[in-house]
Motif scaffolding. Structure first.
Motif, mmCIF file in Angstrom:
data_model
loop_
_atom_site.group_PDB
_atom_site.id
_atom_site.type_symbol
_atom_site.label_atom_id
_atom_site.label_comp_id
_atom_site.label_asym_id
_atom_site.label_seq_id
_atom_site.Cartn_x
_atom_site.Cartn_y
_atom_site.Cartn_z
ATOM 1 N N UNK A 14 0.811 -1.218 0.000
ATOM 2 C CA UNK A 14 0.000 0.000 0.000
ATOM 3 C C UNK A 14 0.848 1.273 0.000
ATOM 4 N N UNK A 15 2.066 1.194 0.536
ATOM 5 C CA UNK A 15 2.940 2.374 0.566
ATOM 6 C C UNK A 15 4.365 1.920 0.838
ATOM 7 N N UNK A 16 5.315 2.795 0.498
ATOM 8 C CA UNK A 16 6.735 2.539 0.748
ATOM 9 C C UNK A 16 7.226 3.552 1.781
ATOM 10 N N UNK A 17 7.656 3.045 2.923
ATOM 11 C CA UNK A 17 8.202 3.901 3.973
ATOM 12 C C UNK A 17 9.719 3.857 3.953
ATOM 13 N N UNK A 18 10.365 4.977 4.236
ATOM 14 C CA UNK A 18 11.827 5.028 4.191
ATOM 15 C C UNK A 18 12.375 6.071 5.155
ATOM 16 N N UNK A 19 13.487 5.756 5.783
ATOM 17 C CA UNK A 19 14.185 6.717 6.645
ATOM 18 C C UNK A 19 14.821 7.799 5.778
ATOM 19 N N UNK A 20 14.562 9.080 6.114
ATOM 20 C CA UNK A 20 15.220 10.164 5.379
ATOM 21 C C UNK A 20 16.078 11.042 6.287
ATOM 22 N N UNK A 21 16.190 10.697 7.549
ATOM 23 C CA UNK A 21 17.051 11.399 8.482
ATOM 24 C C UNK A 21 16.598 11.095 9.905
ATOM 25 N N UNK A 22 17.437 11.380 10.895
ATOM 26 C CA UNK A 22 18.846 11.748 10.769
ATOM 27 C C UNK A 22 19.708 10.513 10.473
ATOM 28 N N UNK B 253 25.221 9.998 2.959
ATOM 29 C CA UNK B 253 25.407 9.058 1.851
ATOM 30 C C UNK B 253 24.606 7.789 2.042
ATOM 31 N N UNK B 254 24.595 7.289 3.275
ATOM 32 C CA UNK B 254 23.844 6.077 3.591
ATOM 33 C C UNK B 254 22.341 6.306 3.426
ATOM 34 N N UNK B 255 21.866 7.435 3.927
ATOM 35 C CA UNK B 255 20.442 7.776 3.801
ATOM 36 C C UNK B 255 20.008 7.841 2.336
ATOM 37 N N UNK B 256 20.854 8.457 1.517
ATOM 38 C CA UNK B 256 20.506 8.650 0.107
ATOM 39 C C UNK B 256 20.319 7.331 -0.640
ATOM 40 N N UNK B 257 21.078 6.307 -0.272
ATOM 41 C CA UNK B 257 20.945 5.015 -0.944
ATOM 42 C C UNK B 257 19.528 4.468 -0.726
ATOM 43 N N UNK B 258 19.098 4.421 0.519
ATOM 44 C CA UNK B 258 17.765 3.908 0.824
ATOM 45 C C UNK B 258 16.668 4.787 0.266
ATOM 46 N N UNK B 259 16.858 6.102 0.373
ATOM 47 C CA UNK B 259 15.840 7.049 -0.077
ATOM 48 C C UNK B 259 15.637 6.974 -1.589
ATOM 49 N N UNK B 260 16.728 6.953 -2.340
ATOM 50 C CA UNK B 260 16.606 6.902 -3.798
ATOM 51 C C UNK B 260 15.990 5.576 -4.261
ATOM 52 N N UNK C 68 4.857 7.396 -1.219
ATOM 53 C CA UNK C 68 6.151 7.384 -0.533
ATOM 54 C C UNK C 68 5.957 8.078 0.811
ATOM 55 N N UNK C 69 6.474 7.474 1.871
ATOM 56 C CA UNK C 69 6.342 8.073 3.206
ATOM 57 C C UNK C 69 7.727 8.185 3.839
ATOM 58 N N UNK C 70 8.204 9.411 3.982
ATOM 59 C CA UNK C 70 9.482 9.647 4.650
ATOM 60 C C UNK C 70 9.316 9.550 6.155
ATOM 61 N N UNK C 71 10.229 8.849 6.818
ATOM 62 C CA UNK C 71 10.129 8.614 8.260
ATOM 63 C C UNK C 71 11.367 9.147 8.967
#
Length: 342
Positions: free
Chosen positions: A79-87, A91-98, A111-114
């Motif tokens: 139903x949705x994609x959740x992803x850590x966007x900080x803190x 560089x590590x965050x960007x891999x998962x976020x992209x 897309x749900x930023x967490x």
């Protein structure tokens, strides 16, 4: 939508764990795959950001596929994609976020930023299926130390935070100083059981500004390093177990005292603990003992939910989804994101 099970595919890559999970209704975990880099970074004495980023790139597709396979879920059912966007490490965050952005776009799902810290708190909703706000939460990890009053899902009041080092960061530095290596938390916790916590009187920060629930661990860290240096200069034997136990007592007593003050301040009868240091056995026992004295129930997630993992991100994403809060495709990594910020 109220009666339909909501399935979140969650991704976490803020530091040195690449993780993907499938979480249903914010509480039930169908899969929680974690690829840890700890063995790689141990030889360097800490996390090397560039190496972490490269390892995330290598692992992310694998862990997502494994999470779907273990949960026996098809991407069409998400139903949705959740992803850590900080803190975290940018560089590590960007891999998962992209990766999450591409996936959400491809399957035409929100897309749900967490916030990573909010994710740690949400681990308790997985552990305790009937837990709901309000409650106090102690968030204590390698990068963060907070006392938070959770009024409602997504609604936080920060009651106290560290003014310098996080508690887990202090553990790592002292472990390195006494030759235990990385990661410091579990190693100090283990050796401290063999030591006398009253052997050395290490100082604790004392904030005179009225009512402050803030922390500071830099003075304690300096006191331990000074003690070690003096012993070495005098060619005296250092009892590592006693140093570890005495250091740990100073940290834990500080965390526990402020946590109990927060519960009294907010008149709540339960405190949830979150983050990597929540796995510390001394912290768990001391919090429970002190909580029993004032009628406060102490809640801990399982050890696997204390470390960085995607299941906790999936839980936090679900509650955002239920409020209709989603992210746009221009969502960026925010390495210094604060709790409560959007």
């Amino acid at each position: 939508m109220d009666n339909k099970d909501i399935k979140i595919l969650a991704i976490e890559s803020s530091c040195d764990e690449t993780s993907a999970a499938i979480v249903v209704n914010g509480r039930d975990v169908l899969s929680n795959i974690i690829s840890s880099q700890i063995d790689i970074h141990t030889k360097f004495g800490g996390v090397v950001p560039e190496i972490a980023s490269r390892k995330h790139i290598e692992a992310i597709s694998v862990v997502v596929d494994e999470a779907l396979k273990e949960a026996n879920i098809d991407l069409k059912e998400i139903d949705a994609v959740g992803v850590t966007y900080g803190p975290g490490l940018v560089g590590a965050l960007l891999v998962g976020l992209q990766y999450a952005k591409g996936l959400a776009y491809a399957i035409k799902k929100p897309l749900i930023g967490v916030n990573h810290i909010e994710g740690h708190i949400s681990a308790n909703f997985i552990q305790y299926k009937k837990l709901n706000p309000p409650f106090v939460c102690l968030v204590v990890s390698g990068g963060h130390t907070y006392i938070v009053y959770m009024k409602d899902h997504g609604d936080f009041e920060v009651l106290g935070s560290t003014r310098d080092d996080a508690a887990g960061e202090a553990y790592d530095k002292i472990a390195r100083a006494i030759g235990l290596g990385y990661p410091g938390g579990p190693k100090i916790d283990k050796i401290a059981k063999e030591g006398n916590p009253d052997a050395i009187k290490f100082p604790r920060a004392n904030f005179h500004d009225s009512g402050s629930l803030d922390f500071s661990f830099s003075g304690l860290k300096s006191a331990v390093l000074n003690y070690l240096n003096q012993k070495e200069m005098k060619h005296e034997e250092i009892n590592r177990a006693d140093v570890a136990a005495s250091f740990q007592k100073a940290v834990v007593s500080f965390l526990v005292d402020n946590s109990m003050k927060a519960c009294k301040l907010k008149k709540v009868d339960k405190i949830a603990v979150a983050g990597g240091v929540a796995a510390n056995t001394c912290l768990r026992k001391t919090l429970i003992d002190e909580g029993n004295k004032i009628g406060v129930k102490v809640l801990f997630p399982d050890f696997i939910l204390c470390t960085d993992n995607a299941a906790m991100i999936g839980s936090a994403a679900y509650f955002e989804y239920k409020k209709g809060k989603t992210s746009t495709m221009d969502l960026n990594a925010v390495p210094n994101l604060k709790l409560g910020e959007r």
